[in-house]
Design an enzyme around this catalytic site. Structure first.
Site, mmCIF file in Angstrom:
data_model
loop_
_atom_site.group_PDB
_atom_site.id
_atom_site.type_symbol
_atom_site.label_atom_id
_atom_site.label_comp_id
_atom_site.label_asym_id
_atom_site.label_seq_id
_atom_site.Cartn_x
_atom_site.Cartn_y
_atom_site.Cartn_z
ATOM 1 C CE1 TYR A 105 -111.236 -37.532 -88.822
ATOM 2 C CE2 TYR A 105 -111.127 -35.804 -90.473
ATOM 3 C CZ TYR A 105 -111.769 -36.895 -89.924
ATOM 4 O OH TYR A 105 -112.953 -37.348 -90.467
ATOM 5 C CG HIS A 121 -119.742 -34.752 -88.201
ATOM 6 N ND1 HIS A 121 -119.865 -35.260 -89.479
ATOM 7 C CD2 HIS A 121 -119.307 -35.774 -87.420
ATOM 8 C CE1 HIS A 121 -119.498 -36.545 -89.479
ATOM 9 N NE2 HIS A 121 -119.171 -36.879 -88.243
ATOM 10 C CE1 TYR A 166 -111.861 -41.313 -89.453
ATOM 11 C CE2 TYR A 166 -111.927 -42.466 -87.354
ATOM 12 C CZ TYR A 166 -112.434 -41.508 -88.212
ATOM 13 O OH TYR A 166 -113.501 -40.739 -87.827
ATOM 14 C CG ASP A 193 -118.582 -40.319 -88.508
ATOM 15 O OD1 ASP A 193 -118.069 -39.333 -89.068
ATOM 16 O OD2 ASP A 193 -117.915 -41.155 -87.880
#
Length: 326
Positions: A159, A305, A240, A110
């Site tokens: 998201y 995931h 993010y 990730d």
């Protein structure tokens, strides 16, 4: 070093906090031999690698898994502009030097995979090989910022876009029991994009009781929940929020290739594998063009995931098989 909590002493894994790159970084480690750095994603911790640490250390490797900046027992500077790849890779470079290693094997999942790819791009001299889980190398698009692309493809309720607003990320996380929130995150097993409409997002209770899969125990969930209860999620969400800043700061690496031996592993039910264009890029030449030393692409059937936890032994074996032949 802070107090040890549930899970902190499992399997002979030792813990310490080290000063690197102007922050304190918590690391879990076990074993002696060539160093393997294991880099976690969101919303995770070093603990996501608990199985691989034990497996690799028993086979002659020094397994080291940090809590990345912003997570767990590592420092979490408040501003989002402290979470660019230049900052986070800087932490890892300083950690490699602190460990006294000339080169390391690096494994990332990730966000940890993104950090690993950037480490290879910025400092290939420090990396023996890279194993990336879930997230393939993503070449910089010089024509459009990442958030503009995501909004164009998915809209404002995607998201990653929602994470740009505190009330839609931390604000919603605060409205739900943390253990339940971690269960929602870690058991997510849907290849469709994560869309979170305002007011019906992360804080919305599940329609039915979440039954934990065999690979995830109540104790595991409790460990994650306890850490995030102490730290909150801002540090992790800041990765993010730094997406567009990363894009600005890495202009000099537009078109750069990854020039270290690489292996990529993804579950066929991982949402990242279903991004528009992802399969074509991974399987039809684009990935290998950008990563010319890419030696293997593994797609694990039925895996989602959080593959390093869901398929822990299989992933450990893939890592070992690859790095033992470098």
């Amino acid at each position: 070093m802070g107090e040890l909590a549930l899970g902190d002493g499992i399997g002979g894994i030792t813990h310490r906090t080290v000063a690197v790159n102007g922050i304190r970084l918590h690391i879990a480690e076990k074993g002696t031999g060539p160093a393997v750095l294991l880099l976690h994603g969101f919303p995770e911790l070093w603990y996501s690698w608990r199985h691989q640490i034990s497996y690799l250390s028993s086979r002659g490797y020094r397994a080291v898994a940090p809590d990345l900046r912003g997570f767990g027992d590592s420092d979490a500077p408040p501003p989002h502009d402290c979470y660019t790849m230049l900052h986070v890779v800087g932490d890892i470079v300083a950690l490699i030097q602190f460990l006294g290693e000339e080169k390391v094997f690096v494994v990332g999942h990730d966000w940890g995979a993104i950090v690993a790819w950037n480490l290879c791009m910025f400092r290939p001299d420090l990396v023996r090989s890279v194993v990336a889980l879930s997230v393939a190398f993503m070449p910089r698009n010089p024509l459009r910022k990442p958030l503009d692309t995501l909004r164009l493809v998915y809209g404002d309720d995607y998201y990653v876009c929602a994470f740009q607003e505190k009330e839609r990320a931390e604000g919603e996380f605060a409205q739900i029991d943390l253990k339940l929130l971690m269960k929602k995150f870690l058991t997510y097993h849907d290849p469709k994009p994560v869309i979170v409409p305002k007011g019906k997002g992360f804080s919305t209770p599940p329609e039915k009781e979440i039954v934990l899969p065999a690979w995830l125990s109540e104790e595991d969930v409790e460990y994650f929940a306890n850490k995030f209860r102490c730290t909150g999620f801002t540090g992790g969400v800041n990765y993010y929020r730094a997406l567009d800043l990363n894009w600005e700061l890495t202009a000099a690496w537009t078109g750069a290739q990854i020039e270290v031996p690489a292996k990529f592993i993804v579950g066929d039910e991982d949402l990242t594998y279903h991004f528009p264009g992802a399969k074509e890029y991974i399987h039809h030449g684009g990935f290998r063009k950008d990563v010319p030393l890419l030696q293997d692409v593994v797609v694990i059937e039925g895996a989602g995931h959080f593959i390093n936890q869901e398929k822990a032994m299989e992933i450990a074996e893939h890592i070992y098989e690859f790095i033992s032949n470098i």
